[in-house]
Design a protein around this motif. Structure first.
Motif, PDB file in Angstrom:
ATOM      1  N   LEU A  36      -7.713  -1.041   1.079  1.00  0.00           N
ATOM      2  CA  LEU A  36      -6.848  -1.573   0.032  1.00  0.00           C
ATOM      3  C   LEU A  36      -6.434  -3.015   0.327  1.00  0.00           C
ATOM      4  N   ARG A  37      -6.267  -3.365   1.584  1.00  0.00           N
ATOM      5  CA  ARG A  37      -5.982  -4.762   1.922  1.00  0.00           C
ATOM      6  C   ARG A  37      -7.160  -5.654   1.537  1.00  0.00           C
ATOM      7  N   VAL A  71       0.861  -1.176   0.000  1.00  0.00           N
ATOM      8  CA  VAL A  71       0.000   0.000   0.000  1.00  0.00           C
ATOM      9  C   VAL A  71       0.900   1.230   0.000  1.00  0.00           C
ATOM     10  N   ALA A  72       0.662   2.146  -0.931  1.00  0.00           N
ATOM     11  CA  ALA A  72       1.407   3.394  -1.010  1.00  0.00           C
ATOM     12  C   ALA A  72       0.456   4.549  -0.759  1.00  0.00           C
ATOM     13  N   LYS A 105      -3.414  10.474  -2.000  1.00  0.00           N
ATOM     14  CA  LYS A 105      -3.438   9.517  -3.108  1.00  0.00           C
ATOM     15  C   LYS A 105      -2.899   8.191  -2.594  1.00  0.00           C
ATOM     16  N   ALA A 106      -3.609   7.133  -2.870  1.00  0.00           N
ATOM     17  CA  ALA A 106      -3.196   5.826  -2.370  1.00  0.00           C
ATOM     18  C   ALA A 106      -3.382   4.784  -3.459  1.00  0.00           C
ATOM     19  N   GLY A 107      -2.681   3.662  -3.296  1.00  0.00           N
ATOM     20  CA  GLY A 107      -2.821   2.605  -4.278  1.00  0.00           C
ATOM     21  C   GLY A 107      -2.093   1.349  -3.856  1.00  0.00           C
ATOM     22  N   ALA A 156       3.517  -4.516   3.042  1.00  0.00           N
ATOM     23  CA  ALA A 156       4.112  -3.344   3.681  1.00  0.00           C
ATOM     24  C   ALA A 156       3.304  -2.110   3.312  1.00  0.00           C
ATOM     25  N   LEU A 157       3.566  -1.034   4.031  1.00  0.00           N
ATOM     26  CA  LEU A 157       2.916   0.254   3.819  1.00  0.00           C
ATOM     27  C   LEU A 157       3.982   1.323   3.623  1.00  0.00           C
ATOM     28  N   GLY A 158       3.825   2.153   2.592  1.00  0.00           N
ATOM     29  CA  GLY A 158       4.724   3.280   2.365  1.00  0.00           C
ATOM     30  C   GLY A 158       3.943   4.582   2.443  1.00  0.00           C
ATOM     31  N   VAL A 159       4.457   5.545   3.207  1.00  0.00           N
ATOM     32  CA  VAL A 159       3.758   6.811   3.426  1.00  0.00           C
ATOM     33  C   VAL A 159       4.745   7.959   3.243  1.00  0.00           C
TER      34      VAL A 159
END
Length: 354
Positions: free
Chosen positions: A81-82, A28-29, A38-40, A94-97
């Motif tokens: 999103l998961r 997840v970004a 904005k996420a994806g 993982a998650l990127g923020v």
């Protein structure tokens, strides 16, 4: 189907299409901006497999409450999103923020954001606890610059400066193939004295942003003429039609940018400068005179190539994805023709507490 990062730069590559087996491992970004998040879902080849966007929650006059609201929205977005990944047989690893303002990535802290009002927010600790995922975290422009160097117009170059020109101006530096942060302080070229003589909200005088940001170009044209314009790109269009007032404002911006990029060339010697942000929409009306002005100033310095950035408004999202993949030990491969792409890396399951 969402097109991959190379499509804009290499239209000859066949489009990527999702297989019938759905998703593999993804991250997840989240790119947190002043007005929108904005996420994806992004796979290990750098393809955005699912988009999601929401307004950035904001509590006027209360930075701590804003931070709480933003963190809660990131947690909700991650959960959605998961679920979307699981419905297609995928697994979020993982998650990127990424966030604006002053960021201490090593400490996992959002130190300060003028627009959002927060101070010393422990993003990594709180998101790790709330989501159970490993969290990659950094500054928005720095992450976008890393994505441009890895996946966009800077591929194959080791010394790259990404300079987005919008409401403000900054520089993301990749030196010898590695993003350079300077403890979170590097890249603030918008506050170099470019000789405008104008006061800046930062407390300085003559800062590059006072004359060459997209917002400054618009403001100075309107102040000079009394005529409203839709933005800096509109000023560029009037320049092309022979508007003398647009010429004065535009030339001042070009000269100031050339002064600041000359300093950048002298200090860090990028081989490539990528121009992004809203002003990049002016295209050759920006790049051609900027090349001439920079060439006229450079003497013994390394002469950087000037190009437009290639990832557009996806740069931040992809930068956040790179951080997430790196958090679980995966380096996203540089894109190439589909037949030559290596298989996606399969990271080991990570301990959420790490």
């Amino acid at each position: 189907m969402t097109r991959g990062p190379e499509d804009a730069e290499h239209p000859e590559h066949p489009e990527y299409t999702e297989g019938s087996d759905g998703l593999d491992d993804v991250v997840v970004a989240c790119d947190i901006g002043g007005t929108a998040i904005k996420a994806g879902l992004v796979d290990a080849r750098g393809f955005v497999r699912h988009d999601h966007g929401v307004p950035t929650p904001f509590v006027a006059g209360d930075g701590a409450a804003t931070a709480d609201a933003v963190l809660a929205e990131v947690v909700r977005t991650t959960a959605r999103l998961r679920e979307a990944a699981a419905e297609r047989g995928g697994r979020v690893v993982a998650l990127g923020v990424i966030v604006p303002g002053l960021v201490d990535a090593e400490a996992g802290l959002a130190r300060y954001s003028e627009n959002l009002g927060w101070r010393d927010v422990p993003f990594v600790r709180r998101l790790t606890k709330a989501t159970g995922l490993p969290v990659g975290f950094d500054h928005d422009v720095r992450a976008a610059g890393a994505a441009e160097q890895r996946l966009g117009a800077g591929r194959g170059r080791r010394d790259v400066a990404f300079v987005p020109i919008g409401t403000g101006i900054s520089a993301s530096l990749v030196l010898d193939g590695r993003p350079y942060a300077g403890g979170g302080w590097a890249g603030e070229i918008g506050h170099l004295d470019a000789g405008s003589g104008l006061p800046c909200p930062c407390g300085g005088t003559g800062c590059l942003e006072t004359v060459a940001s997209a917002s400054a170009i618009r403001r100075r044209y309107e102040e000079r003429t009394g005529r409203a314009v839709s933005g800096a790109v509109d000023v560029a269009a009037r320049l092309e039609r022979g508007d003398p007032d647009a010429r004065v404002v535009w030339d001042a911006a070009i000269d100031a940018l050339a002064v600041s990029l000359t300093g950048l060339a002298a200090v860090v010697a990028p081989e490539l400068v990528l121009i992004g942000g809203g002003l990049s929409g002016a295209g050759d009306a920006l790049l051609a005179p900027l090349r001439r002005a920079l060439d006229a100033r450079l003497t013994l310095q390394r002469r950087p190539e000037l190009r437009l950035a290639g990832l557009g408004d996806r740069a931040g999202l992809l930068g956040a994805a790179l951080l997430a993949w790196e958090r679980v030990g995966v380096r996203v491969a540089e894109p190439g023709p589909p037949a030559s792409r290596p298989a996606a890396h399969r990271p080991h399951a990570a301990d959420p507490a790490t």
